[in-house]
Scaffold this motif. Structure first.
Motif, PDB file in Angstrom:
ATOM      1  N   ALA A 100     -43.037 -16.250   0.896  1.00  0.00           N
ATOM      2  CA  ALA A 100     -43.503 -15.014   1.517  1.00  0.00           C
ATOM      3  C   ALA A 100     -42.861 -13.847   0.777  1.00  0.00           C
ATOM      4  CB  ALA A 100     -43.148 -14.979   2.997  1.00  0.00           C
ATOM      5  N   PHE A 101     -43.706 -12.917   0.286  1.00  0.00           N
ATOM      6  CA  PHE A 101     -43.223 -11.814  -0.537  1.00  0.00           C
ATOM      7  C   PHE A 101     -43.632 -10.474   0.049  1.00  0.00           C
ATOM      8  CE2 PHE A 101     -44.042 -15.207  -3.679  1.00  0.00           C
ATOM      9  CZ  PHE A 101     -42.844 -15.231  -4.374  1.00  0.00           C
ATOM     10  N   ILE A 102     -42.871  -9.451  -0.312  1.00  0.00           N
ATOM     11  CA  ILE A 102     -43.324  -8.073  -0.272  1.00  0.00           C
ATOM     12  C   ILE A 102     -43.641  -7.700  -1.712  1.00  0.00           C
ATOM     13  CG2 ILE A 102     -42.696  -5.682   0.189  1.00  0.00           C
ATOM     14  CD1 ILE A 102     -40.854  -6.687   2.378  1.00  0.00           C
ATOM     15  N   SER A 103     -44.833  -7.150  -1.956  1.00  0.00           N
ATOM     16  CA  SER A 103     -45.263  -6.911  -3.337  1.00  0.00           C
ATOM     17  C   SER A 103     -45.520  -5.430  -3.598  1.00  0.00           C
ATOM     18  CB  SER A 103     -46.537  -7.709  -3.639  1.00  0.00           C
ATOM     19  OG  SER A 103     -47.626  -7.208  -2.880  1.00  0.00           O
ATOM     20  N   LEU A 104     -45.399  -5.054  -4.866  1.00  0.00           N
ATOM     21  CA  LEU A 104     -45.782  -3.734  -5.348  1.00  0.00           C
ATOM     22  C   LEU A 104     -46.674  -3.931  -6.565  1.00  0.00           C
ATOM     23  CD1 LEU A 104     -42.452  -1.683  -5.176  1.00  0.00           C
ATOM     24  CD2 LEU A 104     -44.431  -1.469  -3.665  1.00  0.00           C
ATOM     25  N   THR A 105     -47.880  -3.370  -6.534  1.00  0.00           N
ATOM     26  CA  THR A 105     -48.791  -3.456  -7.670  1.00  0.00           C
ATOM     27  C   THR A 105     -48.651  -2.162  -8.458  1.00  0.00           C
ATOM     28  OG1 THR A 105     -50.300  -4.862  -6.404  1.00  0.00           O
ATOM     29  CG2 THR A 105     -51.188  -3.783  -8.367  1.00  0.00           C
ATOM     30  N   LEU A 106     -47.917  -2.211  -9.558  1.00  0.00           N
ATOM     31  CA  LEU A 106     -47.591  -1.003 -10.310  1.00  0.00           C
ATOM     32  C   LEU A 106     -48.792  -0.462 -11.067  1.00  0.00           C
ATOM     33  CD1 LEU A 106     -44.071  -2.034 -11.636  1.00  0.00           C
ATOM     34  CD2 LEU A 106     -44.688  -0.925  -9.481  1.00  0.00           C
ATOM     35  N   ASN A 107     -49.644  -1.333 -11.544  1.00  0.00           N
ATOM     36  CA  ASN A 107     -50.914  -0.955 -12.163  1.00  0.00           C
ATOM     37  C   ASN A 107     -51.779  -2.209 -12.235  1.00  0.00           C
ATOM     38  OD1 ASN A 107     -50.061  -2.407 -14.537  1.00  0.00           O
ATOM     39  ND2 ASN A 107     -48.923  -0.585 -15.173  1.00  0.00           N
ATOM     40  N   ASP A 108     -52.894  -2.131 -12.965  1.00  0.00           N
ATOM     41  CA  ASP A 108     -53.808  -3.274 -13.006  1.00  0.00           C
ATOM     42  C   ASP A 108     -53.218  -4.486 -13.711  1.00  0.00           C
ATOM     43  OD1 ASP A 108     -55.756  -1.988 -11.626  1.00  0.00           O
ATOM     44  OD2 ASP A 108     -56.907  -1.384 -13.382  1.00  0.00           O
ATOM     45  N   TYR A 109     -52.119  -4.291 -14.438  1.00  0.00           N
ATOM     46  CA  TYR A 109     -51.592  -5.358 -15.274  1.00  0.00           C
ATOM     47  C   TYR A 109     -50.253  -5.915 -14.805  1.00  0.00           C
ATOM     48  CZ  TYR A 109     -54.934  -2.832 -18.153  1.00  0.00           C
ATOM     49  OH  TYR A 109     -56.059  -2.194 -18.599  1.00  0.00           O
ATOM     50  N   LEU A 110     -49.610  -5.263 -13.867  1.00  0.00           N
ATOM     51  CA  LEU A 110     -48.261  -5.695 -13.495  1.00  0.00           C
ATOM     52  C   LEU A 110     -48.045  -5.568 -11.993  1.00  0.00           C
ATOM     53  CD1 LEU A 110     -45.416  -6.634 -14.340  1.00  0.00           C
ATOM     54  CD2 LEU A 110     -44.807  -4.212 -14.602  1.00  0.00           C
ATOM     55  N   ARG A 111     -47.583  -6.647 -11.391  1.00  0.00           N
ATOM     56  CA  ARG A 111     -47.208  -6.671  -9.980  1.00  0.00           C
ATOM     57  C   ARG A 111     -45.817  -7.293  -9.880  1.00  0.00           C
ATOM     58  NH1 ARG A 111     -51.367  -9.491  -5.996  1.00  0.00           N
ATOM     59  NH2 ARG A 111     -52.495  -7.621  -6.631  1.00  0.00           N
ATOM     60  N   VAL A 112     -44.947  -6.699  -9.072  1.00  0.00           N
ATOM     61  CA  VAL A 112     -43.616  -7.254  -8.838  1.00  0.00           C
ATOM     62  C   VAL A 112     -43.496  -7.611  -7.363  1.00  0.00           C
ATOM     63  CG1 VAL A 112     -42.522  -6.033 -10.748  1.00  0.00           C
ATOM     64  CG2 VAL A 112     -42.631  -4.946  -8.506  1.00  0.00           C
ATOM     65  N   ARG A 113     -42.619  -8.564  -7.046  1.00  0.00           N
ATOM     66  CA  ARG A 113     -42.518  -9.030  -5.676  1.00  0.00           C
ATOM     67  C   ARG A 113     -41.144  -9.622  -5.420  1.00  0.00           C
ATOM     68  NH1 ARG A 113     -46.845 -14.052  -6.176  1.00  0.00           N
ATOM     69  NH2 ARG A 113     -45.740 -15.252  -7.766  1.00  0.00           N
ATOM     70  N   ALA A 114     -40.767  -9.641  -4.148  1.00  0.00           N
ATOM     71  CA  ALA A 114     -39.489 -10.216  -3.747  1.00  0.00           C
ATOM     72  C   ALA A 114     -39.629 -10.746  -2.327  1.00  0.00           C
ATOM     73  CB  ALA A 114     -38.374  -9.179  -3.821  1.00  0.00           C
ATOM     74  N   GLY A 115     -38.967 -11.872  -2.046  1.00  0.00           N
ATOM     75  CA  GLY A 115     -39.054 -12.457  -0.718  1.00  0.00           C
ATOM     76  C   GLY A 115     -38.232 -13.721  -0.620  1.00  0.00           C
ATOM     77  N   THR A 116     -38.735 -14.666   0.137  1.00  0.00           N
ATOM     78  CA  THR A 116     -38.037 -15.931   0.341  1.00  0.00           C
ATOM     79  C   THR A 116     -39.079 -17.028   0.528  1.00  0.00           C
ATOM     80  OG1 THR A 116     -36.304 -17.037   1.611  1.00  0.00           O
ATOM     81  CG2 THR A 116     -37.887 -15.696   2.847  1.00  0.00           C
ATOM     82  N   SER A 117     -38.628 -18.248   0.817  1.00  0.00           N
ATOM     83  CA  SER A 117     -39.580 -19.342   0.996  1.00  0.00           C
ATOM     84  C   SER A 117     -39.005 -20.385   1.948  1.00  0.00           C
ATOM     85  CB  SER A 117     -39.907 -19.996  -0.349  1.00  0.00           C
ATOM     86  OG  SER A 117     -38.762 -20.631  -0.888  1.00  0.00           O
ATOM     87  N   ILE A 118     -39.907 -21.091   2.588  1.00  0.00           N
ATOM     88  CA  ILE A 118     -39.564 -22.287   3.360  1.00  0.00           C
ATOM     89  C   ILE A 118     -39.900 -23.495   2.487  1.00  0.00           C
ATOM     90  CG2 ILE A 118     -40.061 -23.638   5.425  1.00  0.00           C
ATOM     91  CD1 ILE A 118     -40.860 -21.033   6.805  1.00  0.00           C
TER      92      ILE A 118
END
Length: 340
Positions: free
Chosen positions: A258-276
């Protein structure tokens, strides 16, 4: 072995992340240069009201034509509505390739638009003065345009072509009157008004792989992953939520990230979160000792099929997991996107 694997994964992840960020900025800079180069090819062509090229232009038709040719962006055919289609920025944020808007009749409304070239210059289709047609003008260097300037906006997010701002303005851009967006929404513009209308959902399917088994560098197929993302294009950075399912055929485990994401432009997305995590060997669910999962997604330009847009993606995720098993995960696949 755990420490060696941790160091390899950590260093490799950040090298790839730095490279991907640089590539995204390079892509935006390339688009800005393409737009400026296209605009300059029309210098000297005549002005004619209501036309949008290729031989004659009015101001909004000129911007519409250049954006269509250089960026494949379909802006509407009015200066005021073009303002509603761009990302609104301050004068200090302006870069070459952004749009500049003016009130040429003194009524507090947008009536003229041009493309900013940097160093106080912009190019536009002029209907009055000693030189008509497509010309380069100055903003602060001209008492006329300095008094008419209202605001500016981006059709291309990102980039680093900082070559001089446009200084101060006597106008207040918050008082500008604009119309609602009526054009074709492109993949480059971000509208900051009525953000609740601009939600986009993504579905991604990808094959997981790696180039190390923890001891040696070699190609290792690791399974498959799918995820779903919903994001709001009404905000800069397009914040969103991402959930997924990843099966690891090497470690015989499954993850639900499960992430919180930021789409910086059409070519790059960054994300951070955790997982089960679910371990099939023990048939148990568990949370990582360090609940941190960070990553980025590099993608190709969009292609359209009906109402769907799709692109190839390369995900790079670093899972802290536990202290003895920090791991870099790579996955290559296809993302489908649809605006709600």
């Amino acid at each position: 072995m755990g420490t060696k694997r941790s160091s390899k994964g950590f260093i490799t992840f950040f090298l790839i992340l730095i490279f991907s960020v640089f590539s995204a900025f390079s892509d935006a800079n390339t688009l800005r240069r393409q737009l400026i180069a296209e605009a300059k090819t029309h210098i000297g062509k005549p002005y004619r009201s209501g036309t949008a090229g290729p031989n004659t232009f009015d101001c909004s038709g000129f911007v519409q034509y250049c954006c269509s040719r250089a960026l494949e962006i379909n802006l509407t055919k009015r200066a005021s509505t073009q303002y509603s289609e761009v990302t609104h920025i301050s004068k200090g944020q302006i870069q070459p390739g952004d749009l500049v808007f003016f009130d040429s009749v003194g009524k507090g409304q947008i009536t003229h638009v041009g493309i900013y070239l940097g160093n106080d210059e912009f190019i536009s289709a002029l209907s009055e003065g000693s030189r008509l047609g497509i010309q380069i003008s100055q903003i602060n260097g001209s008492s006329y345009w300095r008094s008419k300037y209202l605001t500016c906006g981006q059709v291309i997010n990102g980039g680093t072509l900082q070559t001089g701002g446009i200084g101060s303005s006597s106008r207040n851009s918050s008082k500008v009157s604009v119309s609602n967006f009526k054009g074709t929404k492109s993949t480059y513009y971000r509208n900051t008004s009525k953000f609740w209308k601009y939600w986009t959902v993504d579905a991604t399917g990808a094959a997981k792989w790696n180039f190390t088994d923890g001891e040696n560098y070699k190609f290792v197929f690791e399974g498959a992953t799918c995820d779903f993302n919903i994001r709001c294009s009404g905000f800069r950075g397009e914040p969103g939520l991402n959930v997924g399912l990843a099966y690891d055929s090497v470690r015989y485990t499954a993850k639900v990230p499960a992430f919180i994401s930021l789409t910086l432009n059409d070519y790059l997305r960054v994300r951070a979160g955790t997982s089960i995590n679910f371990d099939f060997s023990t048939m148990k669910f568990n949370l990582p000792q360090i609940p941190l999962l960070v990553g980025c997604s590099i993608s190709t330009p969009y292609l359209s099929t009906g109402n769907l847009k799709w692109q190839l993606i390369q995900n790079i995720d670093y899972d802290a997991g536990d202290l003895n098993n920090q791991t870099l995960f790579l996955s290559t696949g296809i993302r489908l996107s649809k605006s709600l």
